[in-house]
Motif scaffolding. Structure first.
Motif, PDB file in Angstrom:
ATOM      1  N   LYS A  81       0.820  -1.216   0.071  1.00  0.00           N
ATOM      2  CA  LYS A  81       0.033  -0.055  -0.005  1.00  0.00           C
ATOM      3  C   LYS A  81       1.011   1.275   0.003  1.00  0.00           C
ATOM      4  O   LYS A  81       0.722   2.275  -0.664  1.00  0.00           O
ATOM      5  CB  LYS A  81      -0.828   0.013   1.269  1.00  0.00           C
ATOM      6  CG  LYS A  81      -2.022   1.088   1.312  1.00  0.00           C
ATOM      7  CD  LYS A  81      -2.933   0.789   2.327  1.00  0.00           C
ATOM      8  CE  LYS A  81      -4.092   2.172   2.598  1.00  0.00           C
ATOM      9  NZ  LYS A  81      -4.836   1.673   3.472  1.00  0.00           N
ATOM     10  N   CYS A  87       1.899   1.764 -12.238  1.00  0.00           N
ATOM     11  CA  CYS A  87       2.765   2.958 -11.951  1.00  0.00           C
ATOM     12  C   CYS A  87       4.044   2.633 -11.961  1.00  0.00           C
ATOM     13  O   CYS A  87       4.654   3.513 -12.855  1.00  0.00           O
ATOM     14  CB  CYS A  87       2.539   3.230 -10.200  1.00  0.00           C
ATOM     15  SG  CYS A  87       0.832   3.704 -10.090  1.00  0.00           S
ATOM     16  N   GLU A 135      -2.217  -1.869  -9.536  1.00  0.00           N
ATOM     17  CA  GLU A 135      -1.804  -0.529  -9.523  1.00  0.00           C
ATOM     18  C   GLU A 135      -0.320  -0.220  -9.580  1.00  0.00           C
ATOM     19  O   GLU A 135       0.223   0.509 -10.077  1.00  0.00           O
ATOM     20  CB  GLU A 135      -2.595   0.080  -8.147  1.00  0.00           C
ATOM     21  CG  GLU A 135      -4.096   0.102  -8.211  1.00  0.00           C
ATOM     22  CD  GLU A 135      -4.310   0.554  -6.882  1.00  0.00           C
ATOM     23  OE1 GLU A 135      -3.606   1.011  -6.096  1.00  0.00           O
ATOM     24  OE2 GLU A 135      -5.603   0.725  -6.631  1.00  0.00           O
ATOM     25  N   LEU A 136       0.465  -1.039  -8.636  1.00  0.00           N
ATOM     26  CA  LEU A 136       1.864  -1.126  -8.529  1.00  0.00           C
ATOM     27  C   LEU A 136       2.423  -1.119  -9.887  1.00  0.00           C
ATOM     28  O   LEU A 136       3.672  -0.725 -10.360  1.00  0.00           O
ATOM     29  CB  LEU A 136       2.233  -1.859  -7.423  1.00  0.00           C
ATOM     30  CG  LEU A 136       3.839  -1.769  -7.186  1.00  0.00           C
ATOM     31  CD1 LEU A 136       4.250  -0.312  -6.489  1.00  0.00           C
ATOM     32  CD2 LEU A 136       4.427  -2.808  -6.186  1.00  0.00           C
ATOM     33  N   THR A 147       2.528   1.725  -3.528  1.00  0.00           N
ATOM     34  CA  THR A 147       1.538   2.260  -4.429  1.00  0.00           C
ATOM     35  C   THR A 147       1.248   3.717  -4.243  1.00  0.00           C
ATOM     36  O   THR A 147       1.173   4.285  -5.307  1.00  0.00           O
ATOM     37  CB  THR A 147       0.027   1.338  -4.217  1.00  0.00           C
ATOM     38  OG1 THR A 147       0.380  -0.180  -4.459  1.00  0.00           O
ATOM     39  CG2 THR A 147      -0.926   1.804  -5.208  1.00  0.00           C
ATOM     40  N   ARG A 170      -3.719  -4.159  -5.654  1.00  0.00           N
ATOM     41  CA  ARG A 170      -2.564  -3.281  -5.328  1.00  0.00           C
ATOM     42  C   ARG A 170      -1.489  -3.587  -6.099  1.00  0.00           C
ATOM     43  O   ARG A 170      -0.824  -2.880  -6.577  1.00  0.00           O
ATOM     44  CB  ARG A 170      -2.321  -3.581  -4.026  1.00  0.00           C
ATOM     45  CG  ARG A 170      -3.193  -2.856  -2.957  1.00  0.00           C
ATOM     46  CD  ARG A 170      -2.891  -1.368  -2.873  1.00  0.00           C
ATOM     47  NE  ARG A 170      -3.946  -0.912  -1.769  1.00  0.00           N
ATOM     48  CZ  ARG A 170      -4.255   0.171  -1.718  1.00  0.00           C
ATOM     49  NH1 ARG A 170      -3.801   1.395  -2.570  1.00  0.00           N
ATOM     50  NH2 ARG A 170      -5.257   0.594  -0.775  1.00  0.00           N
ATOM     51  N   SER A 230       2.221   6.309  -6.988  1.00  0.00           N
ATOM     52  CA  SER A 230       1.154   6.918  -7.970  1.00  0.00           C
ATOM     53  C   SER A 230       1.646   8.260  -8.119  1.00  0.00           C
ATOM     54  O   SER A 230       1.190   8.966  -9.092  1.00  0.00           O
ATOM     55  CB  SER A 230       0.135   6.998  -6.928  1.00  0.00           C
ATOM     56  OG  SER A 230      -0.497   5.512  -6.834  1.00  0.00           O
TER      57      SER A 230
END
Length: 100
Positions: free
Chosen positions: A8, A83, A79-80, A11, A76, A15
């Protein structure tokens, strides 16, 4: 620190870097994307980005087949990977700009 908390945190940090990367990409595209050199650089850049994102997705599919992830962790990781693809791609864009 557990793996979910670490993921988290990564991420959230990535971001911010992704937003910075998008600004850099937009700036360079606006500045250099219209001539032949800019087209060559951005074609190589987007080809690299597509390859890197495909590798991340394939890696995620492989891991999901091996292990049972909870939904939040799976989200997650997606998303990671997105990114980090943008951040690594921006570094590649800067290298291509120096090279050509």
């Amino acid at each position: 620190m557990s793996g979910a908390v670490l993921l988290k945190s990564l991420t959230a940090v990535s971001s911010v870097w992704m937003i910075f990367s998008l600004v850099v990409i937009a700036y360079f595209y606006q500045k250099e994307g219209k001539d032949e050199r800019g087209e060559l650089i951005f074609n190589k850049f987007f080809r690299f980005m597509f390859f890197l994102l495909s590798v991340c997705i394939a890696w995620l599919v492989f891991l999901a087949a091996r292990f049972d992830f909870p939904y939040e962790l799976y989200r997650r990781i997606i998303e990671l990977s997105l990114c980090l693809t943008y951040v690594v791609g921006t570094v590649r864009l800067l290298v291509l700009r120096k090279r050509y």
